[in-house]
Design a protein around this motif. Structure first.
Motif, PDB file in Angstrom:
ATOM      1  N   LEU A 149      -4.279  -2.600  -6.972  1.00  0.00           N
ATOM      2  CA  LEU A 149      -3.936  -2.838  -5.321  1.00  0.00           C
ATOM      3  C   LEU A 149      -4.868  -3.524  -4.809  1.00  0.00           C
ATOM      4  CD1 LEU A 149      -1.772  -2.133  -3.373  1.00  0.00           C
ATOM      5  CD2 LEU A 149      -3.029   0.108  -2.980  1.00  0.00           C
ATOM      6  N   LEU A 150      -6.096  -3.155  -4.778  1.00  0.00           N
ATOM      7  CA  LEU A 150      -7.278  -3.668  -3.843  1.00  0.00           C
ATOM      8  C   LEU A 150      -7.375  -5.227  -4.360  1.00  0.00           C
ATOM      9  CD1 LEU A 150      -9.376  -3.361  -1.746  1.00  0.00           C
ATOM     10  CD2 LEU A 150     -10.994  -2.407  -3.287  1.00  0.00           C
TER      11      LEU A 150
ATOM     12  N   TYR B 190       1.226   3.737  -3.190  1.00  0.00           N
ATOM     13  CA  TYR B 190       0.722   5.039  -3.070  1.00  0.00           C
ATOM     14  C   TYR B 190       1.994   6.034  -3.314  1.00  0.00           C
ATOM     15  CZ  TYR B 190      -4.275   4.190  -2.406  1.00  0.00           C
ATOM     16  OH  TYR B 190      -5.617   4.005  -2.315  1.00  0.00           O
TER      17      TYR B 190
ATOM     18  N   TYR C  41      -4.942 -11.318   1.317  1.00  0.00           N
ATOM     19  CA  TYR C  41      -5.591 -11.533   2.721  1.00  0.00           C
ATOM     20  C   TYR C  41      -6.242 -12.835   2.831  1.00  0.00           C
ATOM     21  CZ  TYR C  41      -9.128 -10.513   6.016  1.00  0.00           C
ATOM     22  OH  TYR C  41     -10.095 -10.783   7.289  1.00  0.00           O
TER      23      TYR C  41
ATOM     24  N   MET D 141      -4.404  -7.175  -3.033  1.00  0.00           N
ATOM     25  CA  MET D 141      -4.247  -7.237  -1.436  1.00  0.00           C
ATOM     26  C   MET D 141      -5.468  -8.142  -0.748  1.00  0.00           C
ATOM     27  SD  MET D 141      -1.410  -5.965  -0.870  1.00  0.00           S
ATOM     28  CE  MET D 141      -1.087  -6.751  -2.494  1.00  0.00           C
ATOM     29  N   LEU D 142      -6.673  -8.171  -1.496  1.00  0.00           N
ATOM     30  CA  LEU D 142      -7.828  -9.072  -0.980  1.00  0.00           C
ATOM     31  C   LEU D 142      -7.366 -10.282  -1.232  1.00  0.00           C
ATOM     32  CD1 LEU D 142     -10.938  -6.919  -2.044  1.00  0.00           C
ATOM     33  CD2 LEU D 142     -10.263  -7.426   0.247  1.00  0.00           C
TER      34      LEU D 142
ATOM     35  N   VAL E  92       0.878  -1.248   0.012  1.00  0.00           N
ATOM     36  CA  VAL E  92       0.171   0.057  -0.143  1.00  0.00           C
ATOM     37  C   VAL E  92       0.859   1.087  -0.101  1.00  0.00           C
ATOM     38  CG1 VAL E  92      -1.567   1.333   1.197  1.00  0.00           C
ATOM     39  CG2 VAL E  92      -1.930  -1.018   0.979  1.00  0.00           C
TER      40      VAL E  92
ATOM     41  N   THR F   9      -5.601   2.041  -7.938  1.00  0.00           N
ATOM     42  CA  THR F   9      -5.967   1.634  -6.556  1.00  0.00           C
ATOM     43  C   THR F   9      -6.913   0.313  -6.760  1.00  0.00           C
ATOM     44  OG1 THR F   9      -6.575   3.838  -5.875  1.00  0.00           O
ATOM     45  CG2 THR F   9      -7.467   2.120  -4.792  1.00  0.00           C
ATOM     46  N   GLN F  10      -7.678   0.179  -7.945  1.00  0.00           N
ATOM     47  CA  GLN F  10      -8.406  -1.193  -7.883  1.00  0.00           C
ATOM     48  C   GLN F  10      -7.476  -2.351  -8.153  1.00  0.00           C
ATOM     49  OE1 GLN F  10     -10.917  -0.967 -11.632  1.00  0.00           O
ATOM     50  NE2 GLN F  10     -11.804  -3.274 -11.223  1.00  0.00           N
TER      51      GLN F  10
ATOM     52  N   HIS G 265       1.620  -0.542  -8.057  1.00  0.00           N
ATOM     53  CA  HIS G 265       0.387  -1.183  -8.798  1.00  0.00           C
ATOM     54  C   HIS G 265      -0.168   0.023  -9.818  1.00  0.00           C
ATOM     55  CE1 HIS G 265       0.576  -4.265  -5.521  1.00  0.00           C
ATOM     56  NE2 HIS G 265      -0.285  -4.901  -6.545  1.00  0.00           N
TER      57      HIS G 265
END
Length: 216
Positions: A60-61, A20, A68, A64-65, A16, A57-58, A54
Motif C-alpha cells: 500500500l505504501l 485496511y 503522491y 500511494m507514495l 488506505v 502495508t508495504q 493491497h
C-alpha cells in the motif's frame, strides 16, 4: 489545500481505508479481490474494487507514495475529471490485461492500485518529461522517466517470481492505459514531446514481447 489536490487526497484515503478493511476482514478481501473465476462468473466489480485492496502495508505504501509523487502533475496539466479518467481507465486496462493473460487460471487472484498508479506515472511523464524526483534515500534528483521505467522493470521481476498477491501484470497494463488515454486527451504531445513518447513506448513493447515469448 486547493481543490485539485483534494482529488489526490480522496483517492489515497479510499485506498488506505479499503485496504485496511481488507487487512482485518478476510471475507471482505476475498469478495472484492481480482479473481479470474469470480470475474468469469459475472462479478465484474472485482475489476475495479481490487484496485483499492493491497496485500500488506508495504504494498500500500509503495503504491500511494508513487501516486503522491505524480498525481498533482496530471491534475494540474489536465483537469480533475481527466485525472480520474486516466486513473480509472488505467486501472481497468490493467485488470483487463490480467484477465487476458490469466483467463484459463480460474484460481488466479491479485490486488493493488498498481495498474492505476502506473497509468498516472506514465501520464505525468508524458505531460512533463523534464520533471525530477527527490527521494529521501537518494541525495540527487532522479529523472521521472527513469523512475517510470524502473517501476515497469519491477513489474517484470514481480511477475517472474510471483511476488505476493500482487497484480504485477496490471503494472504494464495500467502503463499502457495511462499512455494511450493521455495521448488521446492531449494530442499536442506528439508535437512537443515526441521523443518521450517513443522512449516510454520501448519498455511497453519489451514487456509485451517477453510475455509473448513466455519469458515472464
Amino acid at each position: 489545500m486547493g481543490k485539485l489536490d483534494l482529488v489526490t487526497v480522496i483517492i489515497i484515503a479510499a485506498n488506505v481505508i479499503i485496504s485496511y478493511k481488507g487487512f482485518g476482514d478476510y471475507s471482505f478481501f476475498d469478495k472484492y479481490k481480482f479473481h479470474v473465476g469470480g470475474v468469469r462468473r459475472g462479478e465484474q466489480i472485482r475489476m475495479v474494487s481490487s484496485g483499492f485492496l493491497h496485500a500488506d502495508t508495504q504494498h500500500l505504501l509503495f503504491n500511494m507514495l508513487s501516486l503522491y509523487f505524480f498525481a498533482d502533475v496530471v491534475i494540474a496539466l489536465l483537469t480533475p475529471i481527466q485525472f480520474l479518467l486516466v486513473y480509472f481507465g488505467s486501472l481497468l486496462v490493467g485488470s483487463l490485461l490480467s484477465l487476458y493473460f490469466h483467463k484459463n487460471e480460474y484460481n488466479y487472484s491479485a490486488v493493488g492500485a498498481s495498474g492505476a498508479v502506473s497509468g498516472i506515472i506514465y501520464s505525468a511523464i508524458l505531460l512533463q518529461p523534464g520533471m525530477s524526483l527527490y527521494m529521501f534515500f537518494i541525495p540527487i534528483p532522479i529523472p521521472a522517466y527513469i523512475f517510470g521505467i524502473g517501476y515497469l522493470l519491477y513489474s517484470i521481476y514481480g511477475m517472474k517470481n510471483r511476488i505476493g498477491n500482487i497484480g504485477h501484470d496490471a503494472h504494464f497494463g495500467g502503463a499502457v492505459g495511462g499512455y494511450l488515454i493521455t495521448l488521446l486527451l492531449s494530442p499536442w504531445l506528439f508535437e512537443t514531446n515526441l521523443l518521450m513518447i517513443v522512449l516510454l513506448a520501448i519498455p511497453i513493447v519489451i514487456l509485451f514481447a517477453l510475455k509473448k515469448m513466455g519469458k515472464i
